[in-house]
Write a protein that holds these residues in place. Structure first.
Motif, mmCIF file in Angstrom:
data_model
loop_
_atom_site.group_PDB
_atom_site.id
_atom_site.type_symbol
_atom_site.label_atom_id
_atom_site.label_comp_id
_atom_site.label_asym_id
_atom_site.label_seq_id
_atom_site.Cartn_x
_atom_site.Cartn_y
_atom_site.Cartn_z
ATOM 1 N N LEU A 1 0.817 -1.209 0.000
ATOM 2 C CA LEU A 1 0.000 0.000 0.000
ATOM 3 C C LEU A 1 0.857 1.268 0.000
ATOM 4 O O LEU A 1 0.439 2.300 -0.527
ATOM 5 C CB LEU A 1 -0.934 0.006 1.210
ATOM 6 C CG LEU A 1 -2.012 -1.077 1.238
ATOM 7 C CD1 LEU A 1 -2.980 -0.835 2.392
ATOM 8 C CD2 LEU A 1 -2.772 -1.149 -0.079
ATOM 9 N N GLY A 2 2.046 1.183 0.598
ATOM 10 C CA GLY A 2 2.942 2.327 0.533
ATOM 11 C C GLY A 2 3.298 2.655 -0.903
ATOM 12 O O GLY A 2 3.353 3.834 -1.288
ATOM 13 N N ARG A 3 3.542 1.611 -1.689
ATOM 14 C CA ARG A 3 3.847 1.834 -3.099
ATOM 15 C C ARG A 3 2.618 2.358 -3.840
ATOM 16 O O ARG A 3 2.725 3.282 -4.662
ATOM 17 C CB ARG A 3 4.339 0.534 -3.742
ATOM 18 C CG ARG A 3 4.723 0.706 -5.207
ATOM 19 C CD ARG A 3 5.475 -0.480 -5.745
ATOM 20 N NE ARG A 3 4.642 -1.662 -5.895
ATOM 21 C CZ ARG A 3 5.027 -2.762 -6.538
ATOM 22 N NH1 ARG A 3 6.247 -2.815 -7.065
ATOM 23 N NH2 ARG A 3 4.229 -3.794 -6.639
ATOM 24 N N VAL A 4 1.446 1.817 -3.524
ATOM 25 C CA VAL A 4 0.222 2.283 -4.168
ATOM 26 C C VAL A 4 -0.020 3.760 -3.869
ATOM 27 O O VAL A 4 -0.386 4.546 -4.756
ATOM 28 C CB VAL A 4 -0.988 1.451 -3.706
ATOM 29 C CG1 VAL A 4 -2.288 2.040 -4.255
ATOM 30 C CG2 VAL A 4 -0.845 0.004 -4.161
ATOM 31 N N SER B 1 10.422 -1.768 -7.689
ATOM 32 C CA SER B 1 10.598 -0.593 -6.843
ATOM 33 C C SER B 1 11.993 -0.034 -7.063
ATOM 34 O O SER B 1 12.984 -0.769 -7.108
ATOM 35 C CB SER B 1 10.414 -0.978 -5.378
ATOM 36 O OG SER B 1 9.097 -1.415 -5.145
ATOM 37 N N ARG B 2 12.077 1.296 -7.196
ATOM 38 C CA ARG B 2 13.346 1.951 -7.482
ATOM 39 C C ARG B 2 13.575 3.121 -6.542
ATOM 40 O O ARG B 2 12.633 3.673 -5.974
ATOM 41 C CB ARG B 2 13.376 2.447 -8.940
ATOM 42 C CG ARG B 2 13.250 1.331 -9.963
ATOM 43 C CD ARG B 2 13.266 1.853 -11.389
ATOM 44 N NE ARG B 2 13.167 0.771 -12.350
ATOM 45 C CZ ARG B 2 14.189 0.040 -12.770
ATOM 46 N NH1 ARG B 2 15.431 0.332 -12.326
ATOM 47 N NH2 ARG B 2 14.037 -0.936 -13.626
ATOM 48 N N CYS B 3 14.824 3.482 -6.400
ATOM 49 C CA CYS B 3 15.180 4.648 -5.603
ATOM 50 C C CYS B 3 14.689 5.901 -6.318
ATOM 51 O O CYS B 3 14.879 6.060 -7.536
ATOM 52 C CB CYS B 3 16.689 4.708 -5.408
ATOM 53 S SG CYS B 3 17.275 6.253 -4.661
ATOM 54 N N GLY C 1 17.262 6.144 -9.259
ATOM 55 C CA GLY C 1 16.480 5.330 -10.177
ATOM 56 C C GLY C 1 16.874 3.879 -10.244
ATOM 57 O O GLY C 1 16.322 3.116 -11.043
ATOM 58 N N ARG C 2 17.817 3.447 -9.400
ATOM 59 C CA ARG C 2 18.250 2.054 -9.439
ATOM 60 C C ARG C 2 17.216 1.162 -8.748
ATOM 61 O O ARG C 2 16.604 1.544 -7.756
ATOM 62 C CB ARG C 2 19.604 1.903 -8.757
ATOM 63 C CG ARG C 2 20.740 2.604 -9.489
ATOM 64 C CD ARG C 2 22.065 2.331 -8.815
ATOM 65 N NE ARG C 2 23.173 2.993 -9.517
ATOM 66 C CZ ARG C 2 24.435 2.931 -9.149
ATOM 67 N NH1 ARG C 2 24.766 2.214 -8.064
ATOM 68 N NH2 ARG C 2 25.373 3.556 -9.846
ATOM 69 N N ALA C 3 17.069 -0.054 -9.306
ATOM 70 C CA ALA C 3 16.136 -1.020 -8.713
ATOM 71 C C ALA C 3 16.629 -1.412 -7.322
ATOM 72 O O ALA C 3 17.821 -1.590 -7.095
ATOM 73 C CB ALA C 3 16.015 -2.254 -9.607
ATOM 74 N N LEU C 4 15.693 -1.554 -6.397
ATOM 75 C CA LEU C 4 16.050 -1.883 -5.025
ATOM 76 C C LEU C 4 16.319 -3.377 -4.891
ATOM 77 O O LEU C 4 15.557 -4.195 -5.414
ATOM 78 C CB LEU C 4 14.930 -1.473 -4.074
ATOM 79 C CG LEU C 4 14.548 0.008 -4.079
ATOM 80 C CD1 LEU C 4 13.424 0.263 -3.068
ATOM 81 C CD2 LEU C 4 15.749 0.889 -3.757
ATOM 82 N N PRO C 5 17.363 -3.767 -4.172
ATOM 83 C CA PRO C 5 17.627 -5.187 -3.945
ATOM 84 C C PRO C 5 16.563 -5.785 -3.037
ATOM 85 O O PRO C 5 15.892 -5.058 -2.283
ATOM 86 C CB PRO C 5 19.000 -5.185 -3.259
ATOM 87 C CG PRO C 5 19.101 -3.837 -2.611
ATOM 88 C CD PRO C 5 18.374 -2.894 -3.530
#
Length: 255
Positions: free
Chosen positions: A24-27, A42-44, A48-52
């Protein structure tokens, strides 16, 4: 059932709430930005890098990263851990406050939906139909699954809730020449009416009005300027009213 069973169930609900809160945080960030909520990693927000994967572990990822991107040092919005913690708390609350597993599941579902709606309205003054209409559907489903109210009561609550705020909005616009009720507020009250039935509508509005007036009073006490033209995210207060009415029943009536 052992004495520890309720605590175990509450812990499970809380753990699942952490996962729900992460989603929901992403939504809550992507929906107002008109971005897809299901596609794309999800990215920074800084580099803009993808999160591990480890950064996506609810609460833990934020704590280990100390609130900053490991690659660029950009701050990670506190929005994420707050949503995760809030959804976990709602899950525990639902498990401990309800008399059956299905009631606990539905209560948690209500709380998670209301939290997302309140966050988006509080930050963007927007109540999207994509959130209020599913809340209406789940409210009617709850009426069909539980014995708290009948499906007829829920349908009447939805219809009367929508009509009440829609008519108030029309009257305000006719008298003042400007909008006084947001376009999504009638839909939210309709959804709330589906959850608590028509008899709970006055309680929703009373809780919402009390919360709104408390915010105004707080601003006055802090010396901030208050005027009739100030915008207020009334959906936040309506969401609180729905939650309290669902948990404690209509004011003045035995549960």
């Amino acid at each position: 059932m052992t004495d520890s069973a309720p605590l175990i169930i509450a812990a499970l609900f809380g753990g699942f709430g952490l996962v729900v809160g992460s989603f929901l945080g992403r939504v809550s960030l992507r929906l107002p930005a008109r971005e897809s909520i299901v596609r794309g990693r999800s990215r920074c927000g800084g580099c803009g890098r993808a999160l591990p994967p480890w950064r996506l572990i609810p609460l833990v990822g934020y704590a280990v990263a100390r609130g900053r991107c490991h690659d660029c040092g950009a701050p990670i919005p506190a929005h994420y851990p707050l949503m995760e913690a809030g959804c976990a708390l709602i899950g525990v609350w639902a498990a401990l406050s309800q008399w059956s597993l299905i009631a606990a599941v539905l209560t948690a579902l209500l709380g998670w939906q209301l939290l997302l709606i309140a966050v988006i309205d509080g930050e963007h003054f927007w109540l999207p139909d994509s959130l209020t209409l599913p809340l209406l559907v789940t409210g009617l489903s709850a009426a069909a699954l539980l014995e708290r109210s009948t499906l007829v009561d829920a349908a009447m609550g939805a219809g009367l809730g929508f009509a009440a705020l829609w008519l108030i909005g029309r009257a305000y616009r006719s008298l003042r020449g400007r909008e006084g009720v947001g376009g999504g507020d009638p839909y939210l009250l309709a959804a709330g009416g589906a959850w608590v039935g028509w008899v709970g509508l006055p309680s929703i509005l009373l809780w919402a009005a009390t919360a709104g007036l408390s915010v105004v009073l707080g601003r006055v006490l802090l010396g901030r300027r208050v005027s009739g033209g100030d915008r207020m995210p009334f959906g936040v207060f309506l969401a609180l009213g729905v939650w309290l009415t669902w948990l404690f029943g209509p004011l003045g009536l035995p549960r």
